[in-house]
Design a protein around this motif. Structure first.
Motif, PDB file in Angstrom:
ATOM      1  N   ARG A 129      -1.940   0.159  -0.735  1.00  0.00           N
ATOM      2  CA  ARG A 129      -1.131   0.781   0.315  1.00  0.00           C
ATOM      3  C   ARG A 129      -2.064   1.273   1.417  1.00  0.00           C
ATOM      4  O   ARG A 129      -2.500   2.409   1.436  1.00  0.00           O
ATOM      5  CB  ARG A 129      -0.303   1.928  -0.252  1.00  0.00           C
ATOM      6  CG  ARG A 129       0.705   2.485   0.753  1.00  0.00           C
ATOM      7  CD  ARG A 129       1.627   3.485   0.082  1.00  0.00           C
ATOM      8  NE  ARG A 129       2.437   2.888  -0.955  1.00  0.00           N
ATOM      9  CZ  ARG A 129       3.547   2.171  -0.731  1.00  0.00           C
ATOM     10  NH1 ARG A 129       3.938   1.962   0.517  1.00  0.00           N
ATOM     11  NH2 ARG A 129       4.231   1.661  -1.730  1.00  0.00           N
ATOM     12  N   PHE A 130      -2.404   0.347   2.343  1.00  0.00           N
ATOM     13  CA  PHE A 130      -3.379   0.666   3.383  1.00  0.00           C
ATOM     14  C   PHE A 130      -2.730   1.277   4.615  1.00  0.00           C
ATOM     15  O   PHE A 130      -3.399   1.695   5.539  1.00  0.00           O
ATOM     16  CB  PHE A 130      -4.170  -0.580   3.784  1.00  0.00           C
ATOM     17  CG  PHE A 130      -3.316  -1.703   4.316  1.00  0.00           C
ATOM     18  CD1 PHE A 130      -2.972  -1.748   5.648  1.00  0.00           C
ATOM     19  CD2 PHE A 130      -2.870  -2.715   3.477  1.00  0.00           C
ATOM     20  CE1 PHE A 130      -2.191  -2.788   6.142  1.00  0.00           C
ATOM     21  CE2 PHE A 130      -2.097  -3.752   3.966  1.00  0.00           C
ATOM     22  CZ  PHE A 130      -1.753  -3.791   5.306  1.00  0.00           C
ATOM     23  N   ALA A 131      -1.403   1.337   4.676  1.00  0.00           N
ATOM     24  CA  ALA A 131      -0.717   1.956   5.810  1.00  0.00           C
ATOM     25  C   ALA A 131       0.578   2.581   5.304  1.00  0.00           C
ATOM     26  O   ALA A 131       1.292   1.984   4.499  1.00  0.00           O
ATOM     27  CB  ALA A 131      -0.432   0.913   6.904  1.00  0.00           C
ATOM     28  N   ASP A 132       0.912   3.780   5.763  1.00  0.00           N
ATOM     29  CA  ASP A 132       2.139   4.465   5.292  1.00  0.00           C
ATOM     30  C   ASP A 132       3.397   3.725   5.648  1.00  0.00           C
ATOM     31  O   ASP A 132       4.442   3.869   4.975  1.00  0.00           O
ATOM     32  CB  ASP A 132       2.171   5.873   5.882  1.00  0.00           C
ATOM     33  CG  ASP A 132       1.051   6.732   5.320  1.00  0.00           C
ATOM     34  OD1 ASP A 132       0.543   6.434   4.226  1.00  0.00           O
ATOM     35  OD2 ASP A 132       0.674   7.698   6.016  1.00  0.00           O
ATOM     36  N   ASP A 133       3.355   2.983   6.753  1.00  0.00           N
ATOM     37  CA  ASP A 133       4.562   2.281   7.191  1.00  0.00           C
ATOM     38  C   ASP A 133       4.552   0.808   6.778  1.00  0.00           C
ATOM     39  O   ASP A 133       5.088  -0.052   7.458  1.00  0.00           O
ATOM     40  CB  ASP A 133       4.714   2.392   8.707  1.00  0.00           C
ATOM     41  CG  ASP A 133       3.506   1.828   9.454  1.00  0.00           C
ATOM     42  OD1 ASP A 133       2.480   1.550   8.805  1.00  0.00           O
ATOM     43  OD2 ASP A 133       3.611   1.665  10.685  1.00  0.00           O
ATOM     44  N   LEU A 134       3.945   0.502   5.634  1.00  0.00           N
ATOM     45  CA  LEU A 134       3.900  -0.866   5.132  1.00  0.00           C
ATOM     46  C   LEU A 134       5.333  -1.374   4.958  1.00  0.00           C
ATOM     47  O   LEU A 134       6.119  -0.779   4.217  1.00  0.00           O
ATOM     48  CB  LEU A 134       3.164  -0.886   3.789  1.00  0.00           C
ATOM     49  CG  LEU A 134       2.698  -2.238   3.260  1.00  0.00           C
ATOM     50  CD1 LEU A 134       1.627  -2.819   4.165  1.00  0.00           C
ATOM     51  CD2 LEU A 134       2.156  -2.095   1.846  1.00  0.00           C
ATOM     52  N   PRO A 135       5.715  -2.462   5.640  1.00  0.00           N
ATOM     53  CA  PRO A 135       7.102  -2.927   5.567  1.00  0.00           C
ATOM     54  C   PRO A 135       7.416  -3.528   4.202  1.00  0.00           C
ATOM     55  O   PRO A 135       6.544  -4.015   3.496  1.00  0.00           O
ATOM     56  CB  PRO A 135       7.164  -3.995   6.665  1.00  0.00           C
ATOM     57  CG  PRO A 135       5.751  -4.497   6.763  1.00  0.00           C
ATOM     58  CD  PRO A 135       4.881  -3.304   6.506  1.00  0.00           C
ATOM     59  N   THR A 141       2.777  -7.499  -3.446  1.00  0.00           N
ATOM     60  CA  THR A 141       2.940  -6.463  -4.460  1.00  0.00           C
ATOM     61  C   THR A 141       1.922  -5.364  -4.215  1.00  0.00           C
ATOM     62  O   THR A 141       0.732  -5.652  -4.079  1.00  0.00           O
ATOM     63  CB  THR A 141       2.734  -7.044  -5.879  1.00  0.00           C
ATOM     64  OG1 THR A 141       3.694  -8.084  -6.099  1.00  0.00           O
ATOM     65  CG2 THR A 141       2.872  -5.954  -6.939  1.00  0.00           C
ATOM     66  N   VAL A 142       2.371  -4.140  -4.137  1.00  0.00           N
ATOM     67  CA  VAL A 142       1.470  -3.009  -3.926  1.00  0.00           C
ATOM     68  C   VAL A 142       0.990  -2.501  -5.279  1.00  0.00           C
ATOM     69  O   VAL A 142       1.780  -2.283  -6.195  1.00  0.00           O
ATOM     70  CB  VAL A 142       2.183  -1.870  -3.160  1.00  0.00           C
ATOM     71  CG1 VAL A 142       1.242  -0.679  -2.980  1.00  0.00           C
ATOM     72  CG2 VAL A 142       2.667  -2.367  -1.802  1.00  0.00           C
TER      73      VAL A 142
END
Length: 686
Positions: A129-135, A141-142
Motif C-alpha cells: 500500500r504505497f499510496a492511501d488513495d490506491l484505487p 493484490t495488496v
C-alpha cells in the motif's frame, strides 16, 4: 562533442535549481572545471532532494525550472566555457507514476504492462500500500510490507519499481528527454545510475551509445578488490569508487591493522573476522528484505531457496556477468562455482533458463548493497575510513607500487572521485581517520578515556567516537542523526523497520553528552597530520589518469557524513575559512587549471624518490606536469622528516604552481615540500 577534462557535481534541489547553477558559472569557470555534473533532472516526486525517484520521463523537473530553465542554464554555462553532464536512472522509477497506475487499473491489458519487471500471479500484481488513495481493482493484490511485492525493486525500496529498458520501446520512451538534450547539444556527458540492476547492462550501453553518438558515459559500477569493468561495455569507465578506495589506501598505514582490530574487538565484542560478519549481515538482509526475490528466483531456476541463499551470501562481487545464449565467461564461472554450495546450483544460475540466469544476477547486487554497504559496514569498523562503497574494511593500506600498477591499467576517461552523494563520509573525514592507522596507541588511550565518561552501546560506541573525532566540530543534532542512521543500518538493536524507541532515546542522550567532551583536543593532534593526507589525496586524485570529479564544496575542507548529511546546501562561492581551506582550494584550483592545459593524452609516468624516507612520497609525471604528495606523515615526522631523500625531476626547469619555486634535476624533498606537504610542478622552459 567534447569529453570532459574534469567535472563538478552539483546536487539539484527545489531550492537550488537551474537558475542557481547558472549563477555559479563564473565561480566554476575560475575553479578550472570543464563540465558541470548535475544530479537527475527528470520529473521526480515533488520535494525530492535527490531526484532518483523519477515519475515522468517526458518532462524536465519543473521545480528546477523545466525545459526552458535548462536551456537558459546551459546557455550561461556555455558562455563561460562549461558544458553539462547529467545523471540518468534507467533501472527504476517511483511507483507513483501514470504508467504503473494504468497497470493497476487495467492489469496485463494496460499498454504499459511491459514497462515493468512484474511477476504476474493469476493475472494480478502483488503490491504494497504505497499510496492511501490506491484505487480498487481486480488486477492487483495488496499485501503486508513484510511480504515482498510482485515486481523487481531498487534494492528493498518498494516505491521504486524496476523498469524493463531492455525492451526498445521502454528504452526510447524513458530516454526521450535525454536524447533531445543530447541532440540539441545541451548535454555532453552521461552518468548511468546502478547498471547492475538491468537485465543486460552491456546491451543497454550498446543501445545508448548507438543512439547518443558516443557521448562520454560513465557507469555507477561498484568493483570489489581486483575486479575490473567488463571490457565489452560501451562506456568510458566507472564513477570512481575503485579509484577512491585505492587513493584512500595510499594514506593508511598497514602497521595499524593489528592494534586497531584488537581495539575494535575489545570495545565492541565483535568478531575479528570481517568476512564472518559480512556473511551474517547478508543472511540477515535476505531474511528481512529479499525472501520474495529469492523465492521467485528459486521457482524459475528449479533450485532450493536454501542453496540460493548460501550462494548469494558467498558471492564476492555485485554481479558475475553472464549473457543467456552466449558462452559463459571463465571469470564469471569461477566466481559462481567457488561461491556455490554445490555444482547443481552453479549450473542452474550459469546455464539454466534465460530468466534464471538474469534474475540471479539482478538479485546479487541488492544483497551486496544492503548486506555489505548498509549493514556489515555499520557492524565492523576498526578504521572507518576503509568502510566505503566498494571498500574492503579489513584491507589496510596500499603500496605506492600497487597504486602505480592500478593507474597503468585505467581507462583514460574513467571518472575519479574522493567524495560523492553516496559516500559513507567525506574525503576530509577520511583524511583524519587515516591518521589513526599511525596513532593506534594514542587513539586507544583517548577512546578508553571518553568511554569511561560516557557510554551507551558497545556495538555502536566505537563508531561514534571515530565519527565524533573525525567530523569535529559537529552539532549534537547532526551527530544524533548520524548515529540513528548507523544504528538502524546495523540492525543489531534497532532498525528502520523495527525501531526500538527506548534504545533510540538512549542514543540521543548519549550523543548529547558525547559532544560535550573535549574531543577537539585529540582532533587538533590529528589535524597536524590530516592536512597532509587531505591535500595529498586531493592532488593525487586530480592529477592521476581519468576525469577528476569534485563533489560540491569539496574544493575546500568538508567534514560531512553519510547522506542526507552530505547533501546539505553549499554556500557559493566556497570561500576559505582556515589555512587548511586555503591550501586545499589552492591545490584544487591549480590542479584543475593545469589539467585543462595538459589535455587528455598526457602519459602517466611513475616516479620514485630515493633515500631512507622514500616510502613516504607518492610521485608521478603527467607529460609536462609532476605531482608529489606526502604519505604516512606521522611516521615521517617520527623519523625526523625527509632527511636526504630526494626526487629526480625530468629534464628541464620546473615551477611549483603552489609556491612559485623553481626546481630542476635531483631535488631534496625537504626543500620541495618545505611549505606544503604536496607539490604540483609544471615544465617551465617550454
Amino acid at each position: 562533442m567534447s569529453r570532459p577534462v574534469s567535472t563538478y557535481r552539483v546536487q539539484l534541489t527545489p531550492d537550488f535549481g537551474f537558475a542557481e547553477v547558472a549563477k555559479i558559472a563564473p565561480y566554476l569557470r575560475d575553479l578550472g572545471v570543464s563540465h558541470v555534473y548535475l544530479s537527475p533532472v527528470l520529473q521526480a516526486v515533488p520535494g525530492s532532494l535527490h531526484g532518483y525517484d523519477v515519475v515522468d520521463h517526458s518532462r524536465i523537473r519543473q521545480e528546477f525550472g523545466g525545459a526552458q530553465g535548462f536551456r537558459e542554464m546551459a546557455g550561461v554555462l556555455a558562455a563561460h566555457d562549461l558544458a553539462v553532464v547529467v545523471d540518468i536512472v534507467p533501472n527504476h522509477m517511483n511507483t507513483a507514476n501514470a504508467q504503473f497506475l494504468s497497470v493497476l487499473e487495467e492489469g496485463a491489458a494496460s499498454p504499459y504492462a511491459d514497462w515493468f519487471d512484474i511477476e504476474w500471479r493469476e493475472g494480478k500484481v502483488i503490491v504494497h500500500r504505497f499510496a492511501d488513495d490506491l484505487p480498487q481493482s481486480e488486477h492487483y493484490t495488496v499485501v503486508d510490507w513484510r511480504e515482498g511485492p510482485g515486481y523487481r525493486r531498487f534494492f528493498d525500496v518498494s516505491s521504486l519499481i524496476g523498469l524493463r529498458v531492455e525492451d526498445p520501446a521502454v528504452f526510447f520512451a524513458t530516454h526521450e528527454v535525454i536524447f533531445w538534450l543530447l541532440d540539441e547539444g545541451l548535454v555532453e556527458g552521461l552518468r548511468i545510475d546502478h547498471p547492475d540492476g538491468l537485465a543486460d547492462p552491456r546491451r543497454y550501453l550498446d543501445m545508448l551509445r548507438d543512439r547518443s553518438g558516443g557521448v562520454w558515459t560513465v557507469v555507477e559500477k561498484i568493483l570489489i578488490g581486483d575486479e575490473r569493468l567488463p571490457d565489452d561495455w560501451a562506456c568510458d569507465g566507472t564513477t570512481g569508487y575503485d579509484v577512491l578506495n585505492r587513493v584512500n589506501g595510499l594514506f593508511v598505514d598497514p602497521e595499524g591493522r593489528q592494534p586497531l582490530v584488537a581495539l575494535f574487538t575489545a570495545m565492541t565484542g565483535q568478531d575479528a573476522d570481517y568476512h564472518a560478519v559480512m556473511a551474517r549481515s547478508k543472511r540477515d538482509v535476505i531474511d528481512l528484505f529479499f525472501r520474495s526475490e529469492v523465492e521467485r528466483l528459486a521457482r524459475v531456476a528449479g533450485a532450493s531457496v536454501q542453496d540460493l541463499v548460501d550462494l548469494l551470501v558467498e558471492m564476492p562481487v555485485y554481479r558475475a556477468y553472464v549473457t543467456p545464449g552466449e558462452p559463459v565467461d571463465p571469470v564469471a564461472r569461477r566466481i559462481v562455482e567457488s561461491a556455490a554450495p554445490n555444482p547443481e546450483i552453479a549450473r542452474a544460475v550459469l546455464y539454466g533458463s534465460p530468466e534464471a540466469v538474469v534474475r540471479f544476477q539482478q538479485t546479487c547486487g541488492p544483497v551486496m548493497a544492503k548486506g555489505v554497504e548498509d549493514t556489515a559496514l555499520y557492524r565492523w569498523y576498526p578504521l572507518a575510513c576503509l568502510n566505503e562503497v566498494g571498500g574492503e574494511p579489513d584491507r589496510f593500506g596500499l603500496s605506492v607500487e600497487d597504486f602505480h600498477d592500478f593507474c597503468a591499467g585505467m581507462r583514460p576517461f574513467t571518472m575519479t572521485t574522493l567524495s560523492t552523494h553516496d559516500t559513507k563520509r567525506s574525503e576530509d573525514v577520511r583524511a583524519r581517520l587515516q591518521v589513526l592507522s599511525e596513532l593506534p596507541g594514542e587513539w586507544a588511550e583517548a577512546v578508553r578515556g571518553w568511554s569511561r565518561q560516557v557510554s551507551f552501546d558497545p556495538h555502536l560506541d566505537y563508531l561514534a567516537w571515530q565519527t565524533l573525532m573525525a567530523a569535529w566540530p559537529i552539532s549534537a543534532e547532526r551527530f544524533t542523526d548520524y548515529l540513528l542512521k548507523a544504528a538502524r543500518e546495523a540492525k543489531t538493536a534497532t532498525s528502520w523497520i523495527a525501531q526500538d524507541h527506548a534504545y533510540e532515546e538512549g542514543l540521543r542522550a548519549f550523543a548529547a553528552k558525547a559532544v560535550e567532551l573535549p574531543i577537539g583536543d585529540f582532533t587538533a593532534l590529528v589535524d597536524r597530520h590530516a592536512v597532509a593526507n587531505s591535500l595529498g589525496q586531493k592532488l593525487v586524485q586530480l592529477m592521476m589518469p581519468g576525469v577528476p570529479d569534485v563533489y560540491q564544496g569539496n574544493e575546500r575542507t568538508d567534514f560531512s557524513l553519510v547522506d542526507p548529511d552530505n547533501r546539505r546546501p553549499v554556500s557559493f562561492p566556497c570561500a576559505p575559512n582556515s589555512a587548511w581551506d586555503e591550501a586545499k582550494l589552492q591545490v584544487t584550483t591549480q590542479a584543475l587549471r593545469l589539467r585543462r592545459r595538459l589535455g587528455p593524452d598526457a602519459p602517466y609516468e611513475p616516479m620514485a624518490a630515493e633515500g631512507e624516507a622514500a616510502e613516504h612520497a607518492i610521485a608521478f609525471g603527467r607529460g609536462r606536469a609532476v605531482a608529489v604528495a606526502t604519505r604516512l606523515p606521522v611516521r615521517l615526522a617520527a623519523r625526523g622528516g625527509w632527511g636526504a631523500t630526494s626526487l629526480t625531476l625530468p629534464h628541464g626547469s620546473w615551477r611549483d604552481l603552489l609556491t612559485g619555486g623553481l626546481y630542476s634535476g635531483r631535488t631534496p624533498l625537504a626543500h620541495l615540500l618545505s611549505r606544503h606537504p604536496v607539490a604540483l610542478l609544471e615544465r617551465h622552459d617550454l
